[in-house]
Design a protein around this motif. Sequence first.
Motif, PDB file in Angstrom:
ATOM      1  N   PHE A 125       0.854  -1.179   0.000  1.00 25.06           N
ATOM      2  CA  PHE A 125       0.000   0.000   0.000  1.00 25.06           C
ATOM      3  C   PHE A 125       0.892   1.232   0.000  1.00 25.06           C
ATOM      4  CE2 PHE A 125      -3.635   2.246   2.519  1.00 25.06           C
ATOM      5  CZ  PHE A 125      -4.148   2.763   1.340  1.00 25.06           C
ATOM      6  N   ASP A 126       0.923   1.978  -1.114  1.00 25.77           N
ATOM      7  CA  ASP A 126       1.796   3.144  -1.262  1.00 25.77           C
ATOM      8  C   ASP A 126       0.983   4.425  -1.101  1.00 25.77           C
ATOM      9  OD1 ASP A 126       3.634   5.072  -1.930  1.00 25.77           O
ATOM     10  OD2 ASP A 126       4.490   3.951  -3.599  1.00 25.77           O
ATOM     11  N   LEU A 127       1.123   5.035   0.070  1.00 26.90           N
ATOM     12  CA  LEU A 127       0.421   6.285   0.357  1.00 26.90           C
ATOM     13  C   LEU A 127       1.208   7.505  -0.101  1.00 26.90           C
ATOM     14  CD1 LEU A 127      -0.799   5.384   3.941  1.00 26.90           C
ATOM     15  CD2 LEU A 127      -2.296   5.997   2.039  1.00 26.90           C
ATOM     16  N   GLY A 128       2.417   7.279  -0.621  1.00 24.68           N
ATOM     17  CA  GLY A 128       3.259   8.390  -1.054  1.00 24.68           C
ATOM     18  C   GLY A 128       3.004   8.812  -2.481  1.00 24.68           C
ATOM     19  N   LYS A 129       2.071   8.165  -3.160  1.00 25.19           N
ATOM     20  CA  LYS A 129       1.742   8.501  -4.541  1.00 25.19           C
ATOM     21  C   LYS A 129       0.300   8.978  -4.638  1.00 25.19           C
ATOM     22  CE  LYS A 129       5.014   5.345  -6.751  1.00 25.19           C
ATOM     23  NZ  LYS A 129       5.170   4.221  -7.703  1.00 25.19           N
ATOM     24  N   ILE A 132      -3.177   6.781  -4.742  1.00 25.52           N
ATOM     25  CA  ILE A 132      -2.474   5.749  -3.998  1.00 25.52           C
ATOM     26  C   ILE A 132      -2.334   4.495  -4.867  1.00 25.52           C
ATOM     27  CG2 ILE A 132      -3.213   6.637  -1.773  1.00 25.52           C
ATOM     28  CD1 ILE A 132      -4.731   3.389  -2.983  1.00 25.52           C
ATOM     29  N   VAL A 133      -1.401   3.634  -4.500  1.00 29.43           N
ATOM     30  CA  VAL A 133      -1.197   2.379  -5.228  1.00 29.43           C
ATOM     31  C   VAL A 133      -1.252   1.237  -4.225  1.00 29.43           C
ATOM     32  CG1 VAL A 133       0.416   0.983  -6.571  1.00 29.43           C
ATOM     33  CG2 VAL A 133       0.213   3.438  -7.015  1.00 29.43           C
ATOM     34  N   ARG A 134      -1.995   0.194  -4.564  1.00 27.21           N
ATOM     35  CA  ARG A 134      -2.032  -0.995  -3.710  1.00 27.21           C
ATOM     36  C   ARG A 134      -2.009  -2.240  -4.590  1.00 27.21           C
ATOM     37  NH1 ARG A 134      -6.697   0.034  -0.161  1.00 27.21           N
ATOM     38  NH2 ARG A 134      -5.705  -1.553   1.120  1.00 27.21           N
ATOM     39  N   GLU A 135      -1.369  -3.273  -4.066  1.00 28.61           N
ATOM     40  CA  GLU A 135      -1.315  -4.564  -4.760  1.00 28.61           C
ATOM     41  C   GLU A 135      -1.417  -5.666  -3.724  1.00 28.61           C
ATOM     42  OE1 GLU A 135       1.552  -4.960  -8.192  1.00 28.61           O
ATOM     43  OE2 GLU A 135       2.379  -3.152  -7.268  1.00 28.61           O
ATOM     44  N   SER A 136      -2.005  -6.780  -4.124  1.00 29.64           N
ATOM     45  CA  SER A 136      -2.146  -7.943  -3.252  1.00 29.64           C
ATOM     46  C   SER A 136      -1.390  -9.119  -3.839  1.00 29.64           C
ATOM     47  CB  SER A 136      -3.621  -8.301  -3.067  1.00 29.64           C
ATOM     48  OG  SER A 136      -4.311  -7.272  -2.398  1.00 29.64           O
ATOM     49  N   PHE A 137      -0.805  -9.924  -2.959  1.00 28.36           N
ATOM     50  CA  PHE A 137      -0.020 -11.075  -3.379  1.00 28.36           C
ATOM     51  C   PHE A 137      -0.332 -12.269  -2.483  1.00 28.36           C
ATOM     52  CE2 PHE A 137       2.394  -7.189  -4.120  1.00 28.36           C
ATOM     53  CZ  PHE A 137       2.672  -7.280  -5.473  1.00 28.36           C
ATOM     54  N   ALA A 138      -0.082 -13.451  -3.016  1.00 32.78           N
ATOM     55  CA  ALA A 138      -0.226 -14.685  -2.242  1.00 32.78           C
ATOM     56  C   ALA A 138       1.162 -15.211  -1.914  1.00 32.78           C
ATOM     57  CB  ALA A 138      -1.009 -15.722  -3.032  1.00 32.78           C
ATOM     58  N   LEU A 139       1.314 -15.693  -0.700  1.00 31.12           N
ATOM     59  CA  LEU A 139       2.591 -16.217  -0.235  1.00 31.12           C
ATOM     60  C   LEU A 139       2.486 -17.729  -0.090  1.00 31.12           C
ATOM     61  CD1 LEU A 139       5.387 -15.212   0.849  1.00 31.12           C
ATOM     62  CD2 LEU A 139       4.389 -15.267   3.123  1.00 31.12           C
ATOM     63  N   GLY A 140       3.417 -18.457  -0.712  1.00 29.00           N
ATOM     64  CA  GLY A 140       3.473 -19.898  -0.540  1.00 29.00           C
ATOM     65  C   GLY A 140       2.326 -20.662  -1.147  1.00 29.00           C
ATOM     66  N   CYS A 161     -20.959   7.194  -7.960  1.00 24.41           N
ATOM     67  CA  CYS A 161     -19.736   6.617  -7.398  1.00 24.41           C
ATOM     68  C   CYS A 161     -18.500   7.341  -7.912  1.00 24.41           C
ATOM     69  CB  CYS A 161     -19.658   5.125  -7.731  1.00 24.41           C
ATOM     70  SG  CYS A 161     -19.726   4.744  -9.493  1.00 24.41           S
ATOM     71  N   GLU A 162     -18.474   7.624  -9.197  1.00 20.88           N
ATOM     72  CA  GLU A 162     -17.327   8.288  -9.817  1.00 20.88           C
ATOM     73  C   GLU A 162     -17.134   9.688  -9.231  1.00 20.88           C
ATOM     74  OE1 GLU A 162     -15.680   9.218 -14.323  1.00 20.88           O
ATOM     75  OE2 GLU A 162     -17.842   9.140 -13.950  1.00 20.88           O
ATOM     76  N   ARG A 163     -18.219  10.409  -9.049  1.00 24.52           N
ATOM     77  CA  ARG A 163     -18.124  11.781  -8.535  1.00 24.52           C
ATOM     78  C   ARG A 163     -17.669  11.823  -7.077  1.00 24.52           C
ATOM     79  NH1 ARG A 163     -22.816  12.095 -11.653  1.00 24.52           N
ATOM     80  NH2 ARG A 163     -24.202  11.888  -9.855  1.00 24.52           N
ATOM     81  N   ASN A 164     -17.959  10.791  -6.321  1.00 19.84           N
ATOM     82  CA  ASN A 164     -17.650  10.814  -4.892  1.00 19.84           C
ATOM     83  C   ASN A 164     -16.331  10.127  -4.532  1.00 19.84           C
ATOM     84  OD1 ASN A 164     -19.982  11.912  -3.036  1.00 19.84           O
ATOM     85  ND2 ASN A 164     -20.973  10.903  -4.773  1.00 19.84           N
ATOM     86  N   CYS A 165     -15.719   9.413  -5.454  1.00 18.84           N
ATOM     87  CA  CYS A 165     -14.496   8.669  -5.141  1.00 18.84           C
ATOM     88  C   CYS A 165     -13.356   9.614  -4.777  1.00 18.84           C
ATOM     89  CB  CYS A 165     -14.080   7.810  -6.338  1.00 18.84           C
ATOM     90  SG  CYS A 165     -12.543   6.911  -6.062  1.00 18.84           S
ATOM     91  N   PRO A 166     -12.767   9.510  -3.581  1.00 18.22           N
ATOM     92  CA  PRO A 166     -11.701  10.430  -3.170  1.00 18.22           C
ATOM     93  C   PRO A 166     -10.421  10.270  -3.985  1.00 18.22           C
ATOM     94  CG  PRO A 166     -12.019   8.717  -1.511  1.00 18.22           C
ATOM     95  CD  PRO A 166     -13.141   8.585  -2.488  1.00 18.22           C
ATOM     96  N   GLN A 167     -10.192   9.115  -4.584  1.00 16.21           N
ATOM     97  CA  GLN A 167      -8.994   8.897  -5.394  1.00 16.21           C
ATOM     98  C   GLN A 167      -9.277   8.944  -6.892  1.00 16.21           C
ATOM     99  OE1 GLN A 167      -5.565   8.281  -4.376  1.00 16.21           O
ATOM    100  NE2 GLN A 167      -6.480   9.309  -2.610  1.00 16.21           N
ATOM    101  N   GLN A 168     -10.519   9.225  -7.254  1.00 20.18           N
ATOM    102  CA  GLN A 168     -10.919   9.301  -8.664  1.00 20.18           C
ATOM    103  C   GLN A 168     -10.453   8.054  -9.437  1.00 20.18           C
ATOM    104  OE1 GLN A 168     -12.896  12.086 -10.078  1.00 20.18           O
ATOM    105  NE2 GLN A 168     -13.201  11.925  -7.862  1.00 20.18           N
ATOM    106  N   CYS A 183      -7.604   1.959  -5.410  1.00 18.07           N
ATOM    107  CA  CYS A 183      -8.766   2.070  -4.527  1.00 18.07           C
ATOM    108  C   CYS A 183      -8.356   2.086  -3.059  1.00 18.07           C
ATOM    109  CB  CYS A 183      -9.711   0.891  -4.804  1.00 18.07           C
ATOM    110  SG  CYS A 183     -11.191   0.874  -3.774  1.00 18.07           S
ATOM    111  N   LEU A 184      -8.952   2.978  -2.290  1.00 13.60           N
ATOM    112  CA  LEU A 184      -8.697   3.076  -0.856  1.00 13.60           C
ATOM    113  C   LEU A 184      -9.450   2.026  -0.040  1.00 13.60           C
ATOM    114  CD1 LEU A 184      -8.880   6.933  -0.256  1.00 13.60           C
ATOM    115  CD2 LEU A 184      -6.882   5.504   0.164  1.00 13.60           C
ATOM    116  N   HIS A 185     -10.450   1.402  -0.634  1.00 10.01           N
ATOM    117  CA  HIS A 185     -11.350   0.478   0.075  1.00 10.01           C
ATOM    118  C   HIS A 185     -12.148   1.207   1.154  1.00 10.01           C
ATOM    119  CE1 HIS A 185      -8.517  -3.188  -0.936  1.00 10.01           C
ATOM    120  NE2 HIS A 185      -8.981  -2.564  -2.006  1.00 10.01           N
TER     121      HIS A 185
END
Length: 205
Positions: A125-129, A132-140, A161-168, A183-185
């Motif tokens: 989860f990258d809050l510095g961009k 924002i950027v987020r990615e999910s991964f599976a381990l093992g 939904c589009e008009r209200n999304c804080p991250q557009q 997406c911020l979720h």
Amino acid sequence: MDVQKCLEILREVKDVAFATVDKNGMPQVRIIDVMLIEEGKLYFCTARGKNFYQQLTGSGHVAVTGLNSDYQMIRLSGEAHRLPDQKKWIDRIFEENPAMKDVYPGDSRYILEPFCVDQGHLEFFDLGKSPIVRESFALGGCDIELKGFEITDACIGCGMCERNCPQQCIESGEPFFIRQKHCLHCGLCFEKCPVQAIRKRGEER
């Protein structure tokens, strides 16, 4: 970004939060050093006298999170298992983390037990961009855990939904579409949809 890089960020932060659940079902959290990262696995240790050790050898469930100076957060949840060849692993950990010799001098180091997390779920989860950027991964070999929201075919194309999304991060279409990577979720689109066309990902249709 991949599993190994995510784990390497935790190693670079080093002092990260490890959460478990105690025998009463209450959450417990403490700062633990990430000792080694190798081949998509995270290694750490703790002393046999600690409550943390009892919780790890009980349920085995652990959640780990860390944030670096670039506002990149890694979250890992999975199973921690105690390693065989305890002395070998503890010696290896001390070689890679020489400051441990001051905390546990001499043979006192062998009160420590080595653990490994090699299965579970990872999230970057990258809050510095912006956005924002987020990615999910599976381990093992675990399945990737679906989080956030999605827009169903019940969408009427009103654009609320589009008009209200804080991250557009919502695009128009039939139906409208959420770019999951940004997406911020937060659930604002879910709350604002006038026809309940948005649901949490992973829920049955």
